[in-house]
Design a protein around this motif. Structure first.
Motif, PDB file in Angstrom:
ATOM      1  N   ARG A 106       0.856  -1.177   0.000  1.00 40.27           N
ATOM      2  CA  ARG A 106       0.000   0.000   0.000  1.00 40.27           C
ATOM      3  C   ARG A 106       0.890   1.225   0.000  1.00 40.27           C
ATOM      4  O   ARG A 106       1.790   1.340   0.845  1.00 40.27           O
ATOM      5  N   VAL A 107       0.682   2.113  -0.957  1.00 46.97           N
ATOM      6  CA  VAL A 107       1.495   3.309  -1.091  1.00 46.97           C
ATOM      7  C   VAL A 107       0.630   4.538  -0.839  1.00 46.97           C
ATOM      8  O   VAL A 107      -0.591   4.486  -1.000  1.00 46.97           O
ATOM      9  N   LYS A 108       1.269   5.635  -0.480  1.00 49.06           N
ATOM     10  CA  LYS A 108       0.511   6.849  -0.192  1.00 49.06           C
ATOM     11  C   LYS A 108       0.078   7.569  -1.464  1.00 49.06           C
ATOM     12  O   LYS A 108      -1.071   7.938  -1.640  1.00 49.06           O
ATOM     13  N   ARG A 109       1.038   7.795  -2.353  1.00 51.03           N
ATOM     14  CA  ARG A 109       0.705   8.541  -3.569  1.00 51.03           C
ATOM     15  C   ARG A 109       1.218   7.864  -4.828  1.00 51.03           C
ATOM     16  O   ARG A 109       0.578   7.922  -5.869  1.00 51.03           O
ATOM     17  N   ARG A 110       2.378   7.235  -4.736  1.00 46.93           N
ATOM     18  CA  ARG A 110       3.034   6.741  -5.932  1.00 46.93           C
ATOM     19  C   ARG A 110       3.647   5.373  -5.707  1.00 46.93           C
ATOM     20  O   ARG A 110       4.003   5.009  -4.585  1.00 46.93           O
ATOM     21  N   LEU A 111       3.797   4.674  -6.801  1.00 50.40           N
ATOM     22  CA  LEU A 111       4.460   3.369  -6.817  1.00 50.40           C
ATOM     23  C   LEU A 111       5.813   3.561  -7.485  1.00 50.40           C
ATOM     24  O   LEU A 111       5.891   4.100  -8.597  1.00 50.40           O
ATOM     25  N   GLN A 112       6.859   3.135  -6.810  1.00 51.97           N
ATOM     26  CA  GLN A 112       8.213   3.412  -7.287  1.00 51.97           C
ATOM     27  C   GLN A 112       8.935   2.134  -7.701  1.00 51.97           C
ATOM     28  O   GLN A 112       8.884   1.119  -7.007  1.00 51.97           O
TER      29      GLN A 112
ATOM     30  N   ASP B 139      -2.889   6.335 -11.016  1.00 51.07           N
ATOM     31  CA  ASP B 139      -3.619   6.140 -12.266  1.00 51.07           C
ATOM     32  C   ASP B 139      -2.699   5.648 -13.384  1.00 51.07           C
ATOM     33  O   ASP B 139      -3.094   5.570 -14.544  1.00 51.07           O
ATOM     34  N   GLY B 140      -1.442   5.317 -13.025  1.00 47.91           N
ATOM     35  CA  GLY B 140      -0.490   4.762 -13.974  1.00 47.91           C
ATOM     36  C   GLY B 140       0.376   5.780 -14.675  1.00 47.91           C
ATOM     37  O   GLY B 140       1.323   5.401 -15.382  1.00 47.91           O
ATOM     38  N   SER B 141       0.111   7.069 -14.496  1.00 51.91           N
ATOM     39  CA  SER B 141       0.892   8.076 -15.204  1.00 51.91           C
ATOM     40  C   SER B 141       2.282   8.221 -14.582  1.00 51.91           C
ATOM     41  O   SER B 141       2.464   8.056 -13.373  1.00 51.91           O
ATOM     42  N   LEU B 142       3.246   8.521 -15.445  1.00 54.11           N
ATOM     43  CA  LEU B 142       4.624   8.706 -14.986  1.00 54.11           C
ATOM     44  C   LEU B 142       4.725  10.000 -14.190  1.00 54.11           C
ATOM     45  O   LEU B 142       4.276  11.062 -14.631  1.00 54.11           O
ATOM     46  N   ALA B 143       5.347   9.938 -13.003  1.00 48.96           N
ATOM     47  CA  ALA B 143       5.402  11.112 -12.124  1.00 48.96           C
ATOM     48  C   ALA B 143       6.814  11.639 -11.944  1.00 48.96           C
ATOM     49  O   ALA B 143       7.049  12.844 -12.047  1.00 48.96           O
ATOM     50  N   VAL B 144       7.770  10.779 -11.660  1.00 49.07           N
ATOM     51  CA  VAL B 144       9.125  11.210 -11.339  1.00 49.07           C
ATOM     52  C   VAL B 144      10.135  10.316 -12.052  1.00 49.07           C
ATOM     53  O   VAL B 144      10.007   9.090 -12.033  1.00 49.07           O
ATOM     54  N   THR B 145      11.165  10.969 -12.666  1.00 52.47           N
ATOM     55  CA  THR B 145      12.247  10.228 -13.333  1.00 52.47           C
ATOM     56  C   THR B 145      13.570  10.877 -12.943  1.00 52.47           C
ATOM     57  O   THR B 145      14.064  11.775 -13.640  1.00 52.47           O
ATOM     58  N   PRO B 146      14.161  10.489 -11.815  1.00 48.53           N
ATOM     59  CA  PRO B 146      15.363  11.161 -11.316  1.00 48.53           C
ATOM     60  C   PRO B 146      16.516  11.175 -12.332  1.00 48.53           C
ATOM     61  O   PRO B 146      16.800  10.147 -12.965  1.00 48.53           O
ATOM     62  N   TYR B 147      17.115  12.329 -12.513  1.00 50.98           N
ATOM     63  CA  TYR B 147      18.294  12.488 -13.364  1.00 50.98           C
ATOM     64  C   TYR B 147      18.074  11.961 -14.773  1.00 50.98           C
ATOM     65  O   TYR B 147      18.983  11.447 -15.413  1.00 50.98           O
TER      66      TYR B 147
END
Length: 401
Positions: A108-114, A125-133
């Motif tokens: 169970r995640v709060k906002r995002r799956l990493q 909702d499956g959308s890409l949120a963060v892509t470090p570097y």
């Protein structure tokens, strides 16, 4: 009882020469090797489980926002995710960067799956949120020009009667909705008096069975064995009363007019009905296979599902769940719920050694000479015909194919 007009298909499958009559038997429509070989299993994965609507799990597995449940359908790793909008969505369990599975355990995640590999993160909702570097810059704040193009790949999915169905072959999500509605319509109409929004889980259990999935279904559709393997459901006369039913080519089974299994499970106080049950249905039990892998029982006051994953040629994992009306989850009905679960799980457990012996028997060359008899095996023949038609080809199920 309905009789099947068996036939030889244009692809050359040996399926039958004519309808079963009172003085004839017909050999099984599926060769024994289709129950035992890895090659046959792979063909069925592609042409049956990856090519239409199939049971994939239960909505209660991800009941809360942020719950993520990995599942497998046709050997493909998938994710069920409950979004912040309370929608249940299914995605391929594969990071869009290097394809790593995002999780292999329920989380169970709060906002995002990493993703653990390079920490790419996805919204619920499956959308890409963060892509470090992503652009190899020191600040690490850049990202792809169009992040929508790298979101998790969705899978066509629908929730109905507490179950989750997916279609791995469908790419158009709008078309999927209409397709599923057509798929389930005959059963939804038959059960229109049931308010499935009110059903709640009473109990569930997993059964890991050393048998081919087709034997699981065939045993489920076999009313002949009930008085011999499950004597608690009633005498032989009870089995004689079962009416074969074919609501659609992919929804087959029967109707038990007096619900003997349920009566064995009840105490003096009945559970609340699952909706406005008409008088003529208060004593009956519907028993249907929604092809290929949802096995359903419905009585006036309980609903049972056996959904399964066809893991390999000789292994099937069942996820059996029992549902009651939300009013039936109160403490006042705890004794009835417990007794119901004990009986229904017990019935399923009685089948386990039978299924394993059926699987062992499929390795015998004599298994290609098993018979379908007219007064008991019409629904089994319908199921085998479905498998044969889906698999296709004159060598369907052949380990050399």
């Amino acid at each position: 009882m309905h009789e099947v007009d068996f036939r030889i298909t244009s692809t050359g499958n040996r399926v039958a020469t004519g309808p079963l009559t009172s003085d004839s038997s017909q050999r099984a429509l599926i060769p024994a090797r289709a129950y035992t070989t890895a090659a046959a299993h792979e063909v069925e994965r592609e042409r049956i489980f990856a090519a239409g609507w199939v049971w994939a799990g239960y909505a209660h597995w991800v009941a809360e926002t942020g719950q993520v449940k990995p599942i497998t359908v046709a050997g493909r790793p998938l994710l069920m995710i409950r979004g912040e909008d309370d929608e249940l969505r299914v995605f391929h369990n594969s990071c869009r960067h290097r394809g790593m599975a995002l999780t292999e355990e329920p989380v169970r995640v709060k906002r995002r799956l990493q993703c653990a590999y390079h920490c790419w993160s996805y919204d619920l909702d499956g959308s890409l949120a963060v892509t470090p570097y992503f652009q190899r810059e020191r600040q690490g704040r850049g990202g792809p020009a169009d992040p929508r193009a790298l979101g998790l790949l969705p899978v066509a999915s629908r929730v109905w009667a507490g179950m989750v169905f997916v279609d791995l072959g469908e790419r158009d999500m709008d078309a999927a909705t209409a397709s599923f509605d057509r798929f389930v319509a005959p059963l939804a109409q038959r059960w229109s008096h049931i308010d499935f929004d009110r059903i709640r889980l009473a109990d569930e259990r997993v059964f890991d069975i050393a048998a081919n999935w087709k034997l699981v279904v065939e045993n489920f559709l076999d009313f002949y064995h009930l008085p011999f393997i499950h004597p608690q459901v009633g005498p032989v006369n009870s089995s004689l009363d079962v009416d074969d039913e074919a609501l659609a080519p992919e929804i087959i089974g029967g109707c038990y007019p007096r619900g003997a299994t349920g009566k064995a499970a009840k105490t003096s106080d009945a559970l609340p009905f699952l909706g406005a049950v008409p008088p003529e249905k208060t004593e009956s039990q519907d028993i249907f296979c929604v092809f290929p892998n949802a096995l359903l029982f419905l009585e006036a006051d309980w609903f049972q599902v056996i959904g399964f994953d066809a893991v390999s040629a000789d292994r099937t994992v069942e996820h059996m769940a029992i549902f009651v009306d939300q009013d039936g989850t109160s403490e006042d009905h705890s004794v009835n719920r417990k007794r119901l679960a004990e009986v229904l799980f017990g019935v399923n457990e009685q089948d386990l050694p039978i299924l394993e012996k059926l699987q062992a028997g499929r390795h015998s060359p004599a298994s290609d000479r098993t018979s379908l008899v007219p007064h008991w095996d019409q629904v089994t023949a319908m199921f085998q015909q479905l498998v044969a038609d889906r698999v296709g080809g004159p060598n369907a199920g052949d380990s050399r194919a």
